[in-house]
Design an enzyme around this catalytic site. Structure first.
Site, PDB file in Angstrom:
ATOM      1  N   CYS A  89       0.871  -1.177   0.000  1.00 44.97           N
ATOM      2  CA  CYS A  89       0.000   0.000   0.000  1.00 44.97           C
ATOM      3  C   CYS A  89       0.910   1.230   0.000  1.00 44.97           C
ATOM      4  CB  CYS A  89      -0.895   0.002   1.232  1.00 44.97           C
ATOM      5  SG  CYS A  89      -1.990   1.425   1.265  1.00 44.97           S
ATOM      6  N   LEU A  90       1.076   1.806  -1.165  1.00 48.23           N
ATOM      7  CA  LEU A  90       1.945   2.971  -1.322  1.00 48.23           C
ATOM      8  C   LEU A  90       1.293   3.868  -2.357  1.00 48.23           C
ATOM      9  CD1 LEU A  90       4.747   4.151  -0.517  1.00 48.23           C
ATOM     10  CD2 LEU A  90       5.700   2.908  -2.454  1.00 48.23           C
TER      11      LEU A  90
END
Length: 153
Positions: A89-90
Site C-alpha cells: 500500500c503505497l
C-alpha cells in the site's frame, strides 16, 4: 540485454539502476523479460527490518511510464502496509503515480516505508491494529519475522 522492443526510457532507467544502484537496493532485469526485475532491499538501519534482506519482484506494464510498475514482496514481512501476498500500500503505486517518477523512486519509497510503517493507511488490518494497540510488541514481531524469513534471503 535483449531490448529490441523496449522503450528507450526503460533501457535508460535499467542502465542507471545497474550502474548507480541506490544504497541498500539492487534491481536486476530478468534475462527472459527485461520488464521484470528481481529486487533486493536491505532492511533499513534502526527499523524493525534491520539486518533483513527482502526479495521483491517488479514488473513494468506495457503502459509504463503512463501506468505505475507492479511491485510485490516475495519475502514474508510483518508490516501494516504490506499484505500476506506481498502487495504494497503505497500512494505512488496507485493514485499518486506520475510518469515523472522512475523505478528508482519507487524502490526508494518502498525502502522508506520499511523505516516508517503507517498503520493509519493499512493493507493488513490485523497488523495495523496490532501496531496501533501495542507498537512495541508489533515491532518485536516484525523483528522476529525479519530473523525468520529475511536473514540472508
Amino acid at each position: 540485454m535483449a531490448n529490441s522492443n523496449l522503450p528507450r526510457r526503460i533501457i535508460k532507467e535499467t542502465q542507471r539502476l545497474l550502474s548507480e544502484p541506490a544504497p541498500g537496493i539492487s534491481a536486476s532485469p530478468s534475462e527472459e523479460n527485461m520488464r521484470y526485475f528481481n529486487v533486493m532491499i536491505l532492511g533499513p538501519t534502526q527499523s524493525p527490518y534491520e539486518g533483513g534482506v527482502f526479495k521483491l519482484e517488479l514488473f513494468l506494464p506495457e503502459e509504463y511510464p503512463m501506468a505505475a510498475p507492479k511491485v510485490r514482496f516475495l519475502t514474508k514481512i510483518y508490516h501494516p502496509n504490506i499484505d500476506k501476498l506481498g502487495r504494497i500500500c503505497l500512494d505512488i503505486l496507485k493514485d499518486k503515480w506520475s510518469p515523472a517518477l522512475q523505478i528508482r523512486t519507487v524502490l526508494l519509497s518502498i525502502q522508506a516505508l520499511l523505516s516508517a510503517p503507517n498503520p493509519d493507511d493499512p493493507l493488513s488490518e490485523n497488523i495495523a491494529k496490532h501496531w496501533k494497540s501495542n507498537e512495541a510488541e508489533a515491532v518485536e514481531t516484525a523483528k522476529e519475522w525479519t530473523r525468520l524469513y529475511a536473514s540472508g534471503a
